[in-house]
Design a protein around this motif. Structure first.
Motif, PDB file in Angstrom:
ATOM      1  N   ASP A 180       0.838  -1.212   0.000  1.00 17.28           N
ATOM      2  CA  ASP A 180       0.000   0.000   0.000  1.00 17.28           C
ATOM      3  C   ASP A 180       0.866   1.252   0.000  1.00 17.28           C
ATOM      4  N   LEU A 181       1.973   1.185   0.771  1.00 16.21           N
ATOM      5  CA  LEU A 181       2.813   2.373   0.907  1.00 16.21           C
ATOM      6  C   LEU A 181       3.644   2.635  -0.352  1.00 16.21           C
ATOM      7  N   LEU A 182       3.831   1.581  -1.152  1.00 13.84           N
ATOM      8  CA  LEU A 182       4.610   1.766  -2.378  1.00 13.84           C
ATOM      9  C   LEU A 182       3.757   2.381  -3.489  1.00 13.84           C
ATOM     10  N   ARG A 183       2.448   2.342  -3.274  1.00 12.47           N
ATOM     11  CA  ARG A 183       1.533   2.848  -4.297  1.00 12.47           C
ATOM     12  C   ARG A 183       1.598   4.371  -4.295  1.00 12.47           C
ATOM     13  N   THR A 184       1.818   4.947  -5.471  1.00 14.69           N
ATOM     14  CA  THR A 184       1.772   6.409  -5.542  1.00 14.69           C
ATOM     15  C   THR A 184       0.348   6.795  -5.911  1.00 14.69           C
ATOM     16  N   PRO A 185      -0.077   7.934  -5.444  1.00 13.16           N
ATOM     17  CA  PRO A 185      -1.480   8.292  -5.669  1.00 13.16           C
ATOM     18  C   PRO A 185      -1.753   8.537  -7.153  1.00 13.16           C
ATOM     19  N   PRO A 186      -2.932   8.151  -7.653  1.00 15.61           N
ATOM     20  CA  PRO A 186      -3.268   8.446  -9.042  1.00 15.61           C
ATOM     21  C   PRO A 186      -3.417   9.950  -9.215  1.00 15.61           C
ATOM     22  N   PRO A 215       6.314  -3.295  -9.667  1.00 14.90           N
ATOM     23  CA  PRO A 215       7.407  -4.240  -9.450  1.00 14.90           C
ATOM     24  C   PRO A 215       8.594  -4.025 -10.391  1.00 14.90           C
ATOM     25  N   GLU A 216       8.367  -3.318 -11.517  1.00 17.42           N
ATOM     26  CA  GLU A 216       9.484  -3.186 -12.466  1.00 17.42           C
ATOM     27  C   GLU A 216      10.558  -2.242 -11.935  1.00 17.42           C
ATOM     28  N   ASP A 217      10.167  -1.422 -10.959  1.00 15.47           N
ATOM     29  CA  ASP A 217      11.100  -0.458 -10.391  1.00 15.47           C
ATOM     30  C   ASP A 217      12.103  -1.177  -9.501  1.00 15.47           C
ATOM     31  N   GLU A 218      13.373  -1.056  -9.838  1.00 16.73           N
ATOM     32  CA  GLU A 218      14.358  -1.887  -9.158  1.00 16.73           C
ATOM     33  C   GLU A 218      15.144  -1.152  -8.081  1.00 16.73           C
ATOM     34  N   ARG A 219      14.743   0.095  -7.808  1.00 15.15           N
ATOM     35  CA  ARG A 219      15.507   0.820  -6.813  1.00 15.15           C
ATOM     36  C   ARG A 219      15.322   0.200  -5.436  1.00 15.15           C
ATOM     37  N   SER A 252      12.468 -14.275   7.392  1.00 15.39           N
ATOM     38  CA  SER A 252      11.253 -14.997   6.978  1.00 15.39           C
ATOM     39  C   SER A 252      10.093 -14.048   6.687  1.00 15.39           C
ATOM     40  N   LEU A 253      10.335 -12.745   6.753  1.00 14.47           N
ATOM     41  CA  LEU A 253       9.267 -11.804   6.389  1.00 14.47           C
ATOM     42  C   LEU A 253       8.850 -12.069   4.944  1.00 14.47           C
ATOM     43  N   PRO A 254       7.547 -12.043   4.644  1.00 11.44           N
ATOM     44  CA  PRO A 254       7.122 -12.324   3.267  1.00 11.44           C
ATOM     45  C   PRO A 254       7.670 -11.275   2.293  1.00 11.44           C
ATOM     46  N   ASP A 255       7.924 -11.699   1.077  1.00  6.07           N
ATOM     47  CA  ASP A 255       8.428 -10.801   0.043  1.00  6.07           C
ATOM     48  C   ASP A 255       7.321  -9.819  -0.344  1.00  6.07           C
ATOM     49  N   PRO A 256       7.552  -8.524  -0.168  1.00  4.26           N
ATOM     50  CA  PRO A 256       6.473  -7.571  -0.475  1.00  4.26           C
ATOM     51  C   PRO A 256       6.222  -7.443  -1.980  1.00  4.26           C
ATOM     52  N   ALA A 257       7.090  -8.033  -2.804  1.00  4.14           N
ATOM     53  CA  ALA A 257       6.982  -7.852  -4.255  1.00  4.14           C
ATOM     54  C   ALA A 257       5.596  -8.258  -4.758  1.00  4.14           C
ATOM     55  N   LEU A 309      14.218  -0.526  -1.732  1.00 10.09           N
ATOM     56  CA  LEU A 309      12.900  -0.418  -1.102  1.00 10.09           C
ATOM     57  C   LEU A 309      12.740   0.895  -0.333  1.00 10.09           C
ATOM     58  N   ARG A 310      13.741   1.218   0.456  1.00  7.55           N
ATOM     59  CA  ARG A 310      13.664   2.414   1.296  1.00  7.55           C
ATOM     60  C   ARG A 310      13.447   3.661   0.454  1.00  7.55           C
ATOM     61  N   GLU A 311      14.250   3.748  -0.620  1.00  6.44           N
ATOM     62  CA  GLU A 311      14.203   4.922  -1.482  1.00  6.44           C
ATOM     63  C   GLU A 311      12.824   5.038  -2.138  1.00  6.44           C
ATOM     64  N   ARG A 312      12.313   3.894  -2.569  1.00  8.39           N
ATOM     65  CA  ARG A 312      11.011   3.914  -3.256  1.00  8.39           C
ATOM     66  C   ARG A 312       9.893   4.280  -2.304  1.00  8.39           C
ATOM     67  N   LEU A 313       9.979   3.757  -1.077  1.00 13.64           N
ATOM     68  CA  LEU A 313       8.950   4.085  -0.092  1.00 13.64           C
ATOM     69  C   LEU A 313       8.950   5.573   0.199  1.00 13.64           C
ATOM     70  N   LEU A 314      10.157   6.136   0.355  1.00 19.35           N
ATOM     71  CA  LEU A 314      10.258   7.558   0.658  1.00 19.35           C
ATOM     72  C   LEU A 314       9.693   8.395  -0.487  1.00 19.35           C
ATOM     73  N   ARG A 315      10.004   7.958  -1.734  1.00 19.02           N
ATOM     74  CA  ARG A 315       9.543   8.717  -2.892  1.00 19.02           C
ATOM     75  C   ARG A 315       8.008   8.678  -2.981  1.00 19.02           C
ATOM     76  N   ALA A 316       7.453   7.465  -2.760  1.00 20.30           N
ATOM     77  CA  ALA A 316       5.992   7.338  -2.812  1.00 20.30           C
ATOM     78  C   ALA A 316       5.344   8.191  -1.718  1.00 20.30           C
ATOM     79  N   GLY A 317       5.983   8.207  -0.547  1.00 19.95           N
ATOM     80  CA  GLY A 317       5.450   8.994   0.562  1.00 19.95           C
ATOM     81  C   GLY A 317       5.465  10.473   0.244  1.00 19.95           C
ATOM     82  N   GLU A 318       6.558  10.925  -0.387  1.00 18.18           N
ATOM     83  CA  GLU A 318       6.640  12.342  -0.719  1.00 18.18           C
ATOM     84  C   GLU A 318       5.601  12.723  -1.760  1.00 18.18           C
TER      85      GLU A 318
END
Lengths: 251, 192, 192
Positions: free
Chosen positions: A158-164, B172-176, B161-166, B178-187
């Motif tokens: 959910d957190l990886l999803r960017t808003p539409p 999923p095609e974005d290979e950067r 043993s944490l499940p793969d979030p992929a 995880l941390r960087e991608r999460l931060l970018r999505a959050g911003e």
């Protein structure tokens, strides 16, 4: 469902229950003609279909049907010569009153006793503190797996999803008739006549339509007129005003 | 009040107060000098020394407080600790996922990824013992990691043993990383 | 735990528990017999008898709990700035007595006994947490019962510690006299 909405299909009446009540109360429908038993059957069927008992509604229904029954029985039975329910004799009245007074006294005195207990009890103050932190969490040894690890992966997804992109389709561009009138008047002031397609052919459809509408308005006011040689041919817009000074005020 | 020894009143006050009480506060409530409160606390400290009774007198955080004898913790847990494991809210699951996958991670970072202040969820998770502070970031912010209790409650043999979030990853095609991608999505979310 | 006297552990448990704890609960948590808990409570009751320390042992609401000694009430209210709970009004006390003795009892029944509408008193008692709805009567009216808080605030070990209501019944002489008065009143009215 409210009892008032209960749909009835009786021999003498068909419609919602509250309408039946209203008609009876206004004397527009004689209770003598209504089979109250059918209403009860209809209600029981409704309960059956509903599958659960709404106590508020059931109580309301009982009160209403009971009053209807009482009304109807008064209608059907001959009125008594005089009030047949003789008032209680003084002895019985006193006994009944006494029983009630004794019952009340018991609780009045119990209340006084409780008030004393309360006065004594409220001098004691109790501790109101949260449990120490270690006691507020599951102990490690007793802990069992109760959460799904999947939940964490889903949350991360959910957190990886960017808003539409915001959907702006509901926002419509507006074209002001006033503004189109100004544009037309300005064009006519400059040249006395112009070709519609030359002037507005590159505008979007909405703007063209509003401009055309503005043109009709000007024609109505006697400000402008137009020529069109053939169907779908070019439109030449001309000023219909003789004196320049009256432009804009010619109504 | 006059007949009641000061140390008994102090004991009653400490018993009732959920927070530690300072000597000046005690003196004011009891209308006695701080020296008298001091003396009363000495007497009380003797009676309620560790091992003497079920309750002990503690001097913590600028004041005095009563606490259950630590020796009673095990039985107290049996009586009182209904395992505090209610279902996780969405906010808690998100914070926990961030800590679990990125640990160690700071609170400002959690907030940036989620796009909202996450203080309350982080607090609850800490309280329930699912995450804990594991130090400070370069900028002085507390950083968090998951606890052994977390692994227990999620039935994980270890963090790997944490499940793969992929599988739940919308891009999923974005290979950067995880941390960087999460931060970018959050911003991007915060930028709305 | 073995070395720790049972009464000390009991004291710690009662100190920690926000609610009164029953003997069976204590026995289970401590893994001892109820007789041992009984003995421990006796010992504790001696030490924490009223006037001996700042804290007293109480048997209320179906269990045991600790309370501050009432002698400390005034200073405690000053420290915690807690106002005294208001006393019960006559109407509230009557409704409470009816609920306490007849529970479960419906509001119409309370009104019938008191002879007046009792909505507001019942509402206040519910708000103060002394009574609560416990279901519906056959006719759909809410029925009420007392709460554990009621037992605690009234210092009752349980509902069976309420005095026998027959105690409040008038003597046969009082009853005869009352009946005479009612009869005279009835005759006067009949003579109007």
């Amino acid at each position: 469902m409210r009892v008032a909405d209960l749909d009835l299909d009786l021999d003498a009446f068909s419609g919602p229950f509250d309408l039946l009540l209203a008609l009876v109360l206004r004397d527009e429908l004689s209770l003598a003609e209504i089979a109250l038993g059918e209403i009860v059957v209809a209600y029981v069927e409704h309960l059956d279909a509903e599958g659960e008992l709404d106590l508020e509604a059931a109580t309301e229904f009982l009160v209403l049907i009971a009053s209807l029954l009482e009304l109807k029985s008064r209608l059907l039975l001959p009125a008594p010569e005089e009030d047949e329910i003789s008032p209680l004799g003084p002895e019985e009245a006193a006994d009944e009153l006494l029983a009630r007074m004794l019952e009340y006294r018991r609780y009045r005195d119990a209340a006084a006793h409780l008030s004393e207990l309360f006065a004594a009890g409220r001098r004691y103050m109790y501790r109101r503190a949260p449990l120490p932190a270690p006691l507020r969490r599951a102990s490690f040894d007793a802990a069992e797996a109760i959460y799904e690890p999947e939940r964490l992966a889903v949350a991360l997804g959910d957190l990886l999803r960017t808003p539409p992109r915001p959907d702006t389709s509901h926002i419509r561009p507006t074209v002001s008739l006033e503004r189109r009138l100004d544009v037309l008047r300005e064009l006519l002031r400059r040249g006395r006549a112009f070709d519609f397609d030359d002037a507005f052919g590159s505008e979007d459809r909405l703007t063209q339509a509003v401009t055309l509408f503005a043109l009709l308005e000007m024609h109505k006011r006697g400000e402008a007129t137009w020529d069109q040689g053939e169907t779908f041919g070019p439109i030449t817009v001309k000023s219909a005003v003789r004196s320049r000074e009256s432009v804009g005020e010619g109504t | 009040m006059s007949a009641k020894p000061v140390e008994h009143l102090v004991e009653a006050l400490l018993f009732l107060s959920p927070e530690p009480v300072s000597i000046p506060e005690l003196a004011e409530a009891l209308d006695v000098t701080e020296a008298e409160v001091d003396r009363a606390l000495d007497l009380l400290g003797d009676v309620l020394a560790e091992g003497k009774r079920g309750v002990v007198l503690r001097h913590v955080g600028g004041g005095y407080t009563l606490a259950a004898d630590p020796a009673a913790e095990e039985v107290a847990r049996r009586l009182l600790s209904k395992p505090k494991t209610p279902p996780l809210t969405q906010a808690q699951a998100e914070c926990l996922a961030i800590v679990a996958y990125l640990q160690p991670v700071s609170r400002p970072e959690i907030a940036r990824i989620r796009g909202v202040n996450s203080e309350s969820a982080v607090g609850t998770l800490t309280e329930r013992g699912l995450i804990e502070e594991s130090g400070r970031s370069r900028f002085g912010a507390a950083v968090y990691r998951t606890t052994p209790l977390f692994e227990r409650l999620f039935g994980l043999a270890g963090l790997d043993s944490l499940p793969d979030p992929a599988r739940f990853d919308p891009t999923p095609e974005d290979e950067r990383e995880l941390r960087e991608r999460l931060l970018r999505a959050g911003e991007q979310r915060a930028g709305d």
